[in-house]
Design an enzyme around this catalytic site. Sequence first.
Site, mmCIF file in Angstrom:
data_model
loop_
_atom_site.group_PDB
_atom_site.id
_atom_site.type_symbol
_atom_site.label_atom_id
_atom_site.label_comp_id
_atom_site.label_asym_id
_atom_site.label_seq_id
_atom_site.Cartn_x
_atom_site.Cartn_y
_atom_site.Cartn_z
ATOM 1 C CB CYS A 238 -0.958 0.000 1.177
ATOM 2 S SG CYS A 238 -0.356 -0.886 2.590
ATOM 3 C CB ILE B 119 -3.742 -9.240 -1.433
ATOM 4 C CG1 ILE B 119 -4.646 -9.982 -2.420
ATOM 5 C CG2 ILE B 119 -4.387 -9.173 -0.056
ATOM 6 C CD1 ILE B 119 -4.587 -11.469 -2.274
ATOM 7 C CB CYS B 120 -2.290 -4.090 0.896
ATOM 8 S SG CYS B 120 -0.979 -3.332 1.863
ATOM 9 C CG LEU B 121 -2.477 -10.260 4.648
ATOM 10 C CD1 LEU B 121 -3.428 -9.626 5.654
ATOM 11 C CD2 LEU B 121 -3.000 -11.641 4.257
#
EC number: 2.3.2.34
Lengths: 436, 181
Positions: free
Chosen positions: A212, B108-110
């Site tokens: 992110c 996915i940002c995990l």
Amino acid sequence: MDMDGASVNGSPAGMDRKRWTYLDRILNRPGPFTDEEWVPGEPNIESLERMKILGAGGLGCEILKNLALSGFKDIHVIDMDTIDVSNLNRQFLFRQADVGRPKAEVAAQFVEKRVRGVKITPFCGKIQDKDEDYYMQFGMVICGLDSIEARRWINATLVGMVDNDDADTLKPLIDGGTEGFKGQARVILPTMTSCIECQLDMHAPRAAVPLCTLATIPRQPQHCIEWAHIIAWEEERKGNDTLDTDDPEHITWLYQKALARANEFNIPGVTYSMTQGVVKNIIPAIASTNAIVAAACCNEAFKIVTSTNPPLGFPGTNNYMMYTGDDSVYTYTFEHSKKDDCPVCGNLAKNLEVDPNTTLEDFIASLAEKPEAQLKKPTLRTEEKSLYYQSPPSLEEQTRPNLKKKLSELVSDGEQIAVSDPAFQITFKFKLVFKK
Amino acid sequence: MLKIWSMKQKQQQAENAQPGKKKKVTAAQLRVQKDLSELSLGSTMRTEFPNPDDILNFTLTIEPDEGMYKGGRFHFSFAINQNFPHDPPKVKCTQKIYHPNIDMEGNICLNILREDWKPVLNLNAVIVGLQFLFLEPNASDPLNKEAAEDLKTNREGFKRNVRSSMGGGSVKGQTFERVLK
């Protein structure tokens, strides 16, 4: 090298021995650390000259030079790379004119020319191209490989080769590695002491930035490059091209994307070479780190072969030397313990005699009855096949038809199977030997 | 060299290992096998193996039974390399969905899939993490910035967007895949 050659070139009494005056002081005289039974002189020279040793990988130049100058005479070298102009600053066996040629070959020629009487056999390719028969010919393997995958491979291969009834099957493995200012040298006696798989946690994982951050708030030029690499490429080009980090057009595209993004966020510093570095995960190699680690590795090889001093790696003694050059010049040597549940050396494959006509179902039932195993809910596979999985449910269903099959339909004679069971931390390995 | 062998004999391991020419189960396979046997999927998740002999590549389906994504069916691809567990599994969402932590490409940002992955973690931890993303979408780690903004500023609007995207509708000009059961 055959014995005839050794006696002509390397006879300790001969003139050629003059070159080794300083080495001979170690080989010909007992020291404070030599064993009581140690015999000085000839036997040590002989074992050095007879020792067939294999060197592999990126620390090649240093290792090859050191081995040749330590008195080893029969050296084999494996490397899959060709010489790049950026290697010339530290890989001193290569010259401008050699750019593009295979490293192993050029290095072998250079050292053979400089050190009389040494025989170097190059192989240009991957260590994985060779099988156990090939590795069996060596007395020792010393590597400076550049990937964890290659290290795990050679480790598992050497551990798997050990036959408890044959001393020649045990090949000490000396592993050296560097990353920037840091490095390590370690000695592994396959099956006897902590192996590379036991020590997997010693490799720091590659530092990663949260996805992110890359997607929303890049702060460093590297973030922009990483964004172009993982996100922009997939969005815009994935369908047509797979990224080839050696293709200049691909790197240029990533560089321009990264540069545009950096401008958008007012981040200075994105360059073409930084793009290359980030995308290929290049950590600058430092010549002195390589020299120190290669020297440590070759020193261990010399000590193991000649018994002139206690080497690293004997059971119950230190086996791992780490070097930190970025914060003063620090080394620390310790014993990394063997892991009981190591998937490679923790539980070696046991022979298990089976009737090839038994069904898999009956075989599984027999595992539950074996007093030493008592596997109640075993899951089994070979390298190629999933034999039976207790879970997850979809895999259970897919592998269930195998239960009715005969072992001979599923595995070949002598094939290894891995058996795990939720009741045990370790995975058992069996080599299935068919009853005749 | 001789000394090493005498030590080996002293160790007297009762094993009778023989050098085998046959291929051996790889370390990554051994670990994945162990992880699979420890998987607790519950009723909301299931796995599928396109090739049951290849346990390093499979898909996971999550059907959340509570939260804003209830009623959906979400597919993820798992690709595990021979460096596992040193490297994390590569996980992607194979559908185009509206979620603050998943982008249009399925990234996915995990944290445990990237910067916080450690070899002590296992597949179960990853799967639990994925499931959690549907129960508690996280606006502070956005991969889909607009969705994160919606979640932060207008939770009810975000919920409506989730519903309409799951039905195959569009949100702010982006059309999403129908994922309802």
